[in-house]
Design a protein around this motif. Structure first.
Motif, PDB file in Angstrom:
ATOM      1  N   CYS A  23      -1.270  -1.312   6.808  1.00 24.90           N
ATOM      2  CA  CYS A  23       0.054  -1.364   6.178  1.00 24.90           C
ATOM      3  C   CYS A  23       0.591   0.061   6.088  1.00 24.90           C
ATOM      4  O   CYS A  23      -0.129   0.981   5.664  1.00 24.90           O
ATOM      5  N   SER A  24       1.826   0.239   6.465  1.00 27.70           N
ATOM      6  CA  SER A  24       2.457   1.543   6.288  1.00 27.70           C
ATOM      7  C   SER A  24       3.849   1.346   5.701  1.00 27.70           C
ATOM      8  O   SER A  24       4.452   0.277   5.833  1.00 27.70           O
ATOM      9  N   GLN A  25       4.329   2.368   5.021  1.00 24.12           N
ATOM     10  CA  GLN A  25       5.632   2.258   4.368  1.00 24.12           C
ATOM     11  C   GLN A  25       6.432   3.554   4.541  1.00 24.12           C
ATOM     12  O   GLN A  25       5.866   4.650   4.559  1.00 24.12           O
ATOM     13  N   THR A  26       7.728   3.364   4.686  1.00 26.10           N
ATOM     14  CA  THR A  26       8.637   4.504   4.841  1.00 26.10           C
ATOM     15  C   THR A  26       9.446   4.751   3.570  1.00 26.10           C
ATOM     16  O   THR A  26      10.398   5.526   3.575  1.00 26.10           O
ATOM     17  N   LEU A  27       9.065   4.090   2.478  1.00 25.48           N
ATOM     18  CA  LEU A  27       9.825   4.158   1.232  1.00 25.48           C
ATOM     19  C   LEU A  27       9.336   5.260   0.299  1.00 25.48           C
ATOM     20  O   LEU A  27       9.972   5.530  -0.718  1.00 25.48           O
ATOM     21  N   ASN A  28       8.177   5.826   0.624  1.00 24.86           N
ATOM     22  CA  ASN A  28       7.575   6.851  -0.235  1.00 24.86           C
ATOM     23  C   ASN A  28       7.275   6.313  -1.639  1.00 24.86           C
ATOM     24  O   ASN A  28       7.396   7.033  -2.643  1.00 24.86           O
ATOM     25  N   HIS A  29       6.905   5.046  -1.699  1.00 25.35           N
ATOM     26  CA  HIS A  29       6.578   4.429  -2.981  1.00 25.35           C
ATOM     27  C   HIS A  29       5.171   4.795  -3.420  1.00 25.35           C
ATOM     28  O   HIS A  29       4.268   4.959  -2.613  1.00 25.35           O
ATOM     29  N   ASN A  30       5.019   4.883  -4.733  1.00 25.49           N
ATOM     30  CA  ASN A  30       3.722   5.281  -5.287  1.00 25.49           C
ATOM     31  C   ASN A  30       2.701   4.146  -5.286  1.00 25.49           C
ATOM     32  O   ASN A  30       1.507   4.393  -5.237  1.00 25.49           O
ATOM     33  N   VAL A  31       3.180   2.922  -5.407  1.00 23.54           N
ATOM     34  CA  VAL A  31       2.279   1.795  -5.602  1.00 23.54           C
ATOM     35  C   VAL A  31       2.242   0.932  -4.343  1.00 23.54           C
ATOM     36  O   VAL A  31       3.293   0.625  -3.766  1.00 23.54           O
ATOM     37  N   MET A  32       1.033   0.573  -3.930  1.00 19.94           N
ATOM     38  CA  MET A  32       0.876  -0.334  -2.798  1.00 19.94           C
ATOM     39  C   MET A  32      -0.069  -1.459  -3.202  1.00 19.94           C
ATOM     40  O   MET A  32      -1.066  -1.219  -3.909  1.00 19.94           O
ATOM     41  N   ASP A  51      -0.719   5.508  -6.572  1.00 19.80           N
ATOM     42  CA  ASP A  51      -1.041   6.773  -5.907  1.00 19.80           C
ATOM     43  C   ASP A  51      -2.436   6.621  -5.312  1.00 19.80           C
ATOM     44  O   ASP A  51      -2.648   5.752  -4.468  1.00 19.80           O
ATOM     45  N   LYS A  52      -3.412   7.402  -5.752  1.00 16.18           N
ATOM     46  CA  LYS A  52      -4.753   7.265  -5.198  1.00 16.18           C
ATOM     47  C   LYS A  52      -5.675   6.465  -6.108  1.00 16.18           C
ATOM     48  O   LYS A  52      -6.854   6.265  -5.785  1.00 16.18           O
ATOM     49  N   ASP A  53      -5.162   6.047  -7.242  1.00 18.16           N
ATOM     50  CA  ASP A  53      -5.975   5.272  -8.181  1.00 18.16           C
ATOM     51  C   ASP A  53      -6.066   3.828  -7.731  1.00 18.16           C
ATOM     52  O   ASP A  53      -5.060   3.140  -7.625  1.00 18.16           O
ATOM     53  N   PHE A  54      -7.300   3.394  -7.513  1.00 13.81           N
ATOM     54  CA  PHE A  54      -7.549   2.045  -6.999  1.00 13.81           C
ATOM     55  C   PHE A  54      -7.783   1.082  -8.154  1.00 13.81           C
ATOM     56  O   PHE A  54      -8.532   1.384  -9.092  1.00 13.81           O
ATOM     57  N   ASN A  55      -7.145  -0.085  -8.095  1.00 17.79           N
ATOM     58  CA  ASN A  55      -7.284  -1.110  -9.130  1.00 17.79           C
ATOM     59  C   ASN A  55      -7.649  -2.438  -8.479  1.00 17.79           C
ATOM     60  O   ASN A  55      -6.852  -3.017  -7.747  1.00 17.79           O
ATOM     61  N   ASN A  56      -8.847  -2.881  -8.776  1.00 16.20           N
ATOM     62  CA  ASN A  56      -9.358  -4.099  -8.165  1.00 16.20           C
ATOM     63  C   ASN A  56      -9.173  -5.264  -9.122  1.00 16.20           C
ATOM     64  O   ASN A  56      -9.431  -5.131 -10.321  1.00 16.20           O
ATOM     65  N   GLU A  57      -8.715  -6.420  -8.623  1.00 15.67           N
ATOM     66  CA  GLU A  57      -8.671  -7.606  -9.466  1.00 15.67           C
ATOM     67  C   GLU A  57     -10.090  -8.102  -9.691  1.00 15.67           C
ATOM     68  O   GLU A  57     -10.953  -7.998  -8.810  1.00 15.67           O
ATOM     69  N   THR A  71       0.001   8.633   1.127  1.00 13.14           N
ATOM     70  CA  THR A  71       1.038   7.832   0.474  1.00 13.14           C
ATOM     71  C   THR A  71       1.535   6.713   1.374  1.00 13.14           C
ATOM     72  O   THR A  71       1.868   5.630   0.915  1.00 13.14           O
ATOM     73  N   SER A  72       1.602   6.978   2.661  1.00 11.12           N
ATOM     74  CA  SER A  72       2.265   6.061   3.578  1.00 11.12           C
ATOM     75  C   SER A  72       1.399   4.913   4.052  1.00 11.12           C
ATOM     76  O   SER A  72       1.918   3.871   4.425  1.00 11.12           O
ATOM     77  N   PHE A  73       0.102   5.091   4.062  1.00 13.18           N
ATOM     78  CA  PHE A  73      -0.764   4.100   4.685  1.00 13.18           C
ATOM     79  C   PHE A  73      -1.749   3.484   3.690  1.00 13.18           C
ATOM     80  O   PHE A  73      -2.252   4.164   2.794  1.00 13.18           O
ATOM     81  N   CYS A  74      -2.034   2.207   3.933  1.00 13.91           N
ATOM     82  CA  CYS A  74      -3.053   1.524   3.158  1.00 13.91           C
ATOM     83  C   CYS A  74      -3.732   0.525   4.093  1.00 13.91           C
ATOM     84  O   CYS A  74      -3.062  -0.120   4.913  1.00 13.91           O
ATOM     85  N   TYR A  89      -2.090 -12.108   5.011  1.00 17.51           N
ATOM     86  CA  TYR A  89      -2.318 -10.981   4.125  1.00 17.51           C
ATOM     87  C   TYR A  89      -1.024 -10.176   4.048  1.00 17.51           C
ATOM     88  O   TYR A  89      -0.500  -9.708   5.053  1.00 17.51           O
ATOM     89  N   LEU A  90      -0.552 -10.056   2.826  1.00 11.21           N
ATOM     90  CA  LEU A  90       0.734  -9.416   2.583  1.00 11.21           C
ATOM     91  C   LEU A  90       0.536  -8.082   1.881  1.00 11.21           C
ATOM     92  O   LEU A  90      -0.198  -8.000   0.895  1.00 11.21           O
ATOM     93  N   CYS A  91       1.195  -7.087   2.396  1.00 14.03           N
ATOM     94  CA  CYS A  91       1.221  -5.771   1.765  1.00 14.03           C
ATOM     95  C   CYS A  91       2.572  -5.621   1.072  1.00 14.03           C
ATOM     96  O   CYS A  91       3.595  -6.085   1.584  1.00 14.03           O
ATOM     97  N   ALA A  92       2.572  -5.008  -0.088  1.00 14.65           N
ATOM     98  CA  ALA A  92       3.823  -4.791  -0.811  1.00 14.65           C
ATOM     99  C   ALA A  92       3.795  -3.399  -1.425  1.00 14.65           C
ATOM    100  O   ALA A  92       2.727  -2.827  -1.653  1.00 14.65           O
ATOM    101  N   THR A  93       4.972  -2.864  -1.694  1.00 14.57           N
ATOM    102  CA  THR A  93       5.065  -1.563  -2.341  1.00 14.57           C
ATOM    103  C   THR A  93       6.087  -1.610  -3.468  1.00 14.57           C
ATOM    104  O   THR A  93       7.002  -2.433  -3.456  1.00 14.57           O
TER     105      THR A  93
END
Lengths: 114, 112
Positions: A23-32, A51-57, A71-74, A89-93
């Motif tokens: 997943c990549s984004q051009t929005l420069n969003h902090n959350v993915m 940002d770089k903080d990972f949060n697992n369900e 920032t751009s890739f996940c 599988y859906l990526c969102a920002t």
């Protein structure tokens, strides 16, 4: 103007063979975010990065891992796909966290497990 | 815990109105509405925040009743393009989570 891009759009893998979704984004969003959507079901949150903080369900299987090198890739890594992992599988920002901002979804990657 | 959407499905004639409801047993911080067509990504419609509010966009509007922990989406003078599955996504107050918990969806079919 593409904003949230997912590659590939369709992925076929074999049972047990590791696979990586991008997943990549051009929005420069902090959350993915990564969501899993099985056929005729609602999207289900797997994990997200602020940002770089990972949060697992809590109920996300250990078989699913994620990386966010910048920032751009996940990436979503499925270490040993089972038949039950076949899904979209859906990526969102979103710009900010806290549930106050719009989440923009990518077109999704449809994963088939043979 | 998933929010509950109703109805599960609705069939309308073009030009008719529809209401889709989303209710939660937990305190809501925000409600996000999306429409998804088969095989495509969810498309954002609107977001409503804690404090109770009502928003409108063209012929689609929504309300958020914080006290009742519920939101409703109103589709006025429906068009063929409104067909799809509508999801409400919720963020719970004090939950510490930023991702959305989606309801099971409401299937809307608009007939000519």
């Amino acid at each position: 103007d593409a904003m949230v891009i997912q590659n590939p759009r369709y992925q076929v893998t074999q049972f047990g063979k590791p696979v990586t979704l991008s997943c990549s984004q051009t929005l420069n969003h902090n959350v993915m975010y990564w969501y899993q959507q099985k056929s005729s079901q609602a999207p289900k949150l797997l994990f997200h990065y602020y940002d770089k903080d990972f949060n697992n369900e809590a109920d996300t299987p250990d078989n699913f891992q994620s990386r966010r090198p910048n920032t751009s890739f996940c990436f979503l890594d499925i270490r040993s796909p089972g038949l039950g992992d076949a899904a979209m599988y859906l990526c969102a920002t979103s710009r900010v966290a806290g549930g106050v901002d719009t989440q923009y979804f990518g077109p999704g990657t449809r994963l088939t497990v043979l | 815990q998933q929010p509950v959407q109703s109805p599960q499905a609705v069939i309308l004639r073009e030009g008719e109105d529809a209401v889709i409801n989303c209710s939660s047993s937990k305190a809501l911080y925000s409600v996000h509405w999306y429409r998804q067509k088969h095989g495509e990504a969810p498309i954002f419609l609107m977001i409503l925040l804690k404090g109770g509010e009502q928003k409108g966009h063209d012929k689609i509007s929504a309300s958020f009743n914080e006290k009742k922990q519920q939101s409703s989406l109103y589709l006025t003078a429906s068009q063929l393009s409104y067909s799809g599955t509508y999801f409400c996504g919720t963020v719970y107050s004090g939950g510490g989570a930023d991702g959305l918990t989606f309801g099971k969806g409401t299937h809307l079919i608009i007939q000519p």
